[in-house]
Design a protein around this motif. Structure first.
Motif, PDB file in Angstrom:
ATOM      1  N   GLN A  65      49.477 -34.135 -23.990  1.00 41.25           N
ATOM      2  CA  GLN A  65      49.428 -34.224 -22.529  1.00 41.25           C
ATOM      3  C   GLN A  65      48.374 -35.211 -22.033  1.00 41.25           C
ATOM      4  O   GLN A  65      48.395 -35.572 -20.852  1.00 41.25           O
ATOM      5  CB  GLN A  65      49.144 -32.838 -21.947  1.00 41.25           C
ATOM      6  CG  GLN A  65      50.312 -31.880 -22.085  1.00 41.25           C
ATOM      7  CD  GLN A  65      50.109 -30.602 -21.289  1.00 41.25           C
ATOM      8  OE1 GLN A  65      48.987 -30.153 -21.069  1.00 41.25           O
ATOM      9  NE2 GLN A  65      51.209 -30.004 -20.853  1.00 41.25           N
ATOM     10  N   SER A  66      47.482 -35.656 -22.900  1.00 43.89           N
ATOM     11  CA  SER A  66      46.470 -36.630 -22.481  1.00 43.89           C
ATOM     12  C   SER A  66      47.106 -37.976 -22.152  1.00 43.89           C
ATOM     13  O   SER A  66      46.472 -38.822 -21.496  1.00 43.89           O
ATOM     14  CB  SER A  66      45.426 -36.812 -23.598  1.00 43.89           C
ATOM     15  OG  SER A  66      46.003 -37.400 -24.751  1.00 43.89           O
ATOM     16  N   PHE A  67      48.353 -38.197 -22.572  1.00 47.31           N
ATOM     17  CA  PHE A  67      49.061 -39.449 -22.271  1.00 47.31           C
ATOM     18  C   PHE A  67      49.884 -39.342 -20.987  1.00 47.31           C
ATOM     19  O   PHE A  67      50.724 -40.204 -20.732  1.00 47.31           O
ATOM     20  CB  PHE A  67      49.991 -39.811 -23.439  1.00 47.31           C
ATOM     21  CG  PHE A  67      49.285 -40.087 -24.729  1.00 47.31           C
ATOM     22  CD1 PHE A  67      48.725 -41.333 -24.988  1.00 47.31           C
ATOM     23  CD2 PHE A  67      49.162 -39.088 -25.684  1.00 47.31           C
ATOM     24  CE1 PHE A  67      48.070 -41.583 -26.175  1.00 47.31           C
ATOM     25  CE2 PHE A  67      48.515 -39.333 -26.888  1.00 47.31           C
ATOM     26  CZ  PHE A  67      47.951 -40.584 -27.133  1.00 47.31           C
ATOM     27  N   HIS A  68      49.647 -38.303 -20.205  1.00 49.95           N
ATOM     28  CA  HIS A  68      50.521 -38.065 -19.054  1.00 49.95           C
ATOM     29  C   HIS A  68      50.395 -39.162 -18.009  1.00 49.95           C
ATOM     30  O   HIS A  68      49.330 -39.741 -17.790  1.00 49.95           O
ATOM     31  CB  HIS A  68      50.226 -36.696 -18.434  1.00 49.95           C
ATOM     32  CG  HIS A  68      48.997 -36.649 -17.593  1.00 49.95           C
ATOM     33  ND1 HIS A  68      48.989 -36.977 -16.257  1.00 49.95           N
ATOM     34  CD2 HIS A  68      47.725 -36.305 -17.903  1.00 49.95           C
ATOM     35  CE1 HIS A  68      47.775 -36.833 -15.771  1.00 49.95           C
ATOM     36  NE2 HIS A  68      46.987 -36.435 -16.748  1.00 49.95           N
ATOM     37  N   ASN A  69      51.523 -39.444 -17.371  1.00 49.69           N
ATOM     38  CA  ASN A  69      51.587 -40.372 -16.233  1.00 49.69           C
ATOM     39  C   ASN A  69      52.832 -40.009 -15.434  1.00 49.69           C
ATOM     40  O   ASN A  69      53.716 -39.297 -15.929  1.00 49.69           O
ATOM     41  CB  ASN A  69      51.605 -41.837 -16.681  1.00 49.69           C
ATOM     42  CG  ASN A  69      52.806 -42.181 -17.536  1.00 49.69           C
ATOM     43  OD1 ASN A  69      53.938 -42.162 -17.073  1.00 49.69           O
ATOM     44  ND2 ASN A  69      52.557 -42.474 -18.826  1.00 49.69           N
ATOM     45  N   PRO A  70      52.964 -40.474 -14.201  1.00 49.77           N
ATOM     46  CA  PRO A  70      54.102 -40.082 -13.356  1.00 49.77           C
ATOM     47  C   PRO A  70      55.460 -40.411 -13.971  1.00 49.77           C
ATOM     48  O   PRO A  70      56.418 -39.650 -13.807  1.00 49.77           O
ATOM     49  CB  PRO A  70      53.875 -40.865 -12.066  1.00 49.77           C
ATOM     50  CG  PRO A  70      52.390 -41.075 -12.020  1.00 49.77           C
ATOM     51  CD  PRO A  70      51.965 -41.243 -13.447  1.00 49.77           C
ATOM     52  N   PHE A  76      60.714 -36.665 -18.537  1.00 49.07           N
ATOM     53  CA  PHE A  76      60.900 -35.416 -19.270  1.00 49.07           C
ATOM     54  C   PHE A  76      61.419 -34.299 -18.370  1.00 49.07           C
ATOM     55  O   PHE A  76      62.138 -33.410 -18.832  1.00 49.07           O
ATOM     56  CB  PHE A  76      59.598 -35.010 -19.952  1.00 49.07           C
ATOM     57  CG  PHE A  76      59.227 -35.887 -21.114  1.00 49.07           C
ATOM     58  CD1 PHE A  76      60.132 -36.133 -22.130  1.00 49.07           C
ATOM     59  CD2 PHE A  76      57.977 -36.480 -21.195  1.00 49.07           C
ATOM     60  CE1 PHE A  76      59.811 -36.937 -23.209  1.00 49.07           C
ATOM     61  CE2 PHE A  76      57.641 -37.298 -22.267  1.00 49.07           C
ATOM     62  CZ  PHE A  76      58.565 -37.535 -23.279  1.00 49.07           C
ATOM     63  N   SER A  77      61.074 -34.340 -17.093  1.00 55.50           N
ATOM     64  CA  SER A  77      61.629 -33.348 -16.159  1.00 55.50           C
ATOM     65  C   SER A  77      63.127 -33.565 -15.971  1.00 55.50           C
ATOM     66  O   SER A  77      63.905 -32.597 -15.893  1.00 55.50           O
ATOM     67  CB  SER A  77      60.911 -33.427 -14.808  1.00 55.50           C
ATOM     68  OG  SER A  77      59.555 -33.061 -14.918  1.00 55.50           O
ATOM     69  N   ALA A  78      63.537 -34.846 -15.926  1.00 50.70           N
ATOM     70  CA  ALA A  78      64.964 -35.153 -15.786  1.00 50.70           C
ATOM     71  C   ALA A  78      65.725 -34.726 -17.047  1.00 50.70           C
ATOM     72  O   ALA A  78      66.829 -34.152 -16.966  1.00 50.70           O
ATOM     73  CB  ALA A  78      65.161 -36.637 -15.521  1.00 50.70           C
TER      74      ALA A  78
END
Length: 410
Positions: A65-70, A76-78
């Motif tokens: 999760q440290s690589f998270h971005n919009p 991934f939500s899609a």
């Protein structure tokens, strides 16, 4: 000749007997499992180990999760919507209406099978998802918010994607023996990429730990391998078997009871109830209208027999039609079930669908399975409402809508 005639006349009786025996065996298992507390014993063996693995996976989840971005949040939500309930609600009818009737039947049954086994294992183990915080949990849709209320092992999204992608790959490649290695490699690559992205996305979104995803992957492969050995037998039974509607109706009702009680209430049983109803409606509809609308010789969009504009017209007519049937059916059963229950003297309650029944069970939440009731308890009528409305939805998609297409020359 007379002996042969007697033998043939005895065949339906032997089939009926085998069906009755199989249903009795399932009922016997429910009674035995309940008497010996099989669910609780299995939970005591598996839950501590799984919970420990989930805790150990937390540092790895945080690192991912440290690589998270919009962009990754949206991606991934899609992808998580690919195997969601709204996706199936739209995707499966489209398969029927495009001429892929056998594929639609098999996908409906396979997804219901996956949903039942996956959610049953979830509620047997009753192992929590990764703790949030410290894990960042992303729930972009209402469907994801409900998913977050379920237990973790196995990841249903991973399990369902393995079976969905695997069976679609089999369906595309199996009848075409002339496919070269490039086509096969491309298909396997796409399937593996989809499974990998969905699995990684469940960890990235904080919905599952690594052990949940691995469990979903392994269980999904086992289910897929089993399904590929039996799907032709199941399909032949549905389209040309004996006592299909009666047998499946009884089986669907028993499966509402053949579901483990979770440690705490979750939405998993509701999903099982919905898919159980969809399967029943589909089976009854296909059984009654197979020669007219669902045989192998109907117009097929991929063969060029069904024009794209005609298919679009079917979608524009069919989707509103099944939505209307769903809401009308829901209103009907909301009125009908309480009347029937009161007539039979069955104590009932409603957790959401009928507000006037909520007051009778305010504050009651003992974690027992909704479909069971004791003399001191009551039956949650929402289970029956949900089951019947989804059965009506699927039934209308395969039996009400196709004659409408014929009437409109679609």
């Amino acid at each position: 000749m007379r002996g042969d005639g007697n033998m043939e006349s005895n065949v339906p009786w032997s089939i009926a007997l085998s069906q009755v025996l199989s249903l009795c065996a399932l009922l016997w298992w429910i009674v035995v499992a309940s008497y010996y507390n099989v669910t609780q014993k299995l939970r005591s063996l598996t839950q501590p180990w799984v919970t420990e693995r989930v805790i150990e996976d937390t540092p790895l989840i945080l690192k991912i999760q440290s690589f998270h971005n919009p962009f990754l949040d949206i991606l991934f939500s899609a992808l998580s919507c690919v195997v969601s309930v709204p996706f199936y609600t739209a995707f499966l009818p489209l398969l029927f209406w495009s001429g892929h009737c056998k594929l639609a039947r098999q996908m409906t049954l396979l997804m219901a099978f996956c949903d039942y086994l996956g959610n049953s294992i979830k509620d047997v183990v009753s192992a929590a998802r990764p703790s949030s915080p410290p894990v960042r949990r992303v729930t972009a849709t209402k469907d994801e918010e409900e998913n977050a209320m379920e237990y973790g092992l196995p990841s249903s999204h991973t399990l369902n994607t393995v079976c969905l992608a695997g069976y679609l790959l089999h369906y595309v490649l199996h009848p075409a023996a002339h496919r070269d290695a490039i086509h096969i490699l491309a298909g396997v690559t796409v399937a593996c990429l989809l499974v990998g992205l969905v699995s990684l996305g469940r960890i990235y979104l904080g919905m599952h730990s690594v052990i949940d995803v691995l469990g979903g992957l392994v269980i999904g492969l086992v289910i897929l391998a089993f399904w590929l050995t039996i799907y032709n037998y199941v399909d032949n039974f549905i389209v040309s078997g004996q006592n299909v509607s009666a047998f499946w109706t009884a089986l669907s009702f028993i499966l509402l009871f053949a579901y483990p009680t979770p440690e705490l209430p979750t939405p998993s049983f509701e999903y099982h109830t919905a898919f159980n109803g969809v399967t029943l409606g589909m089976v009854i509809g296909v059984q009654q209208s197979y020669p007219q609308f669902h045989h192998g010789g109907i117009s097929h969009i991929c063969r060029g027999q069904l024009p794209v504009l005609v298919f679009v017209g079917r979608v524009l007519v069919g989707i509103p039609a099944i939505i209307i049937v769903k809401f009308c059916g829901k209103a009907l059963v909301k009125w009908m079930l309480p009347v029937v229950a009161n007539t039979l003297g069955i104590p009932i309650r409603s957790s959401s669908y009928i507000p006037q029944l909520n007051s009778s069970v305010s504050g009651e939440n003992n974690g027992s399975q909704k479909v069971f009731f004791t003399p001191q308890d009551s039956f949650d009528v929402d289970t029956g409402i949900r089951f019947l409305q989804y059965a009506g939805l699927a039934w209308s998609a395969v039996q009400i809508v196709p004659p409408l297409f014929a009437l409109l020359r679609l």
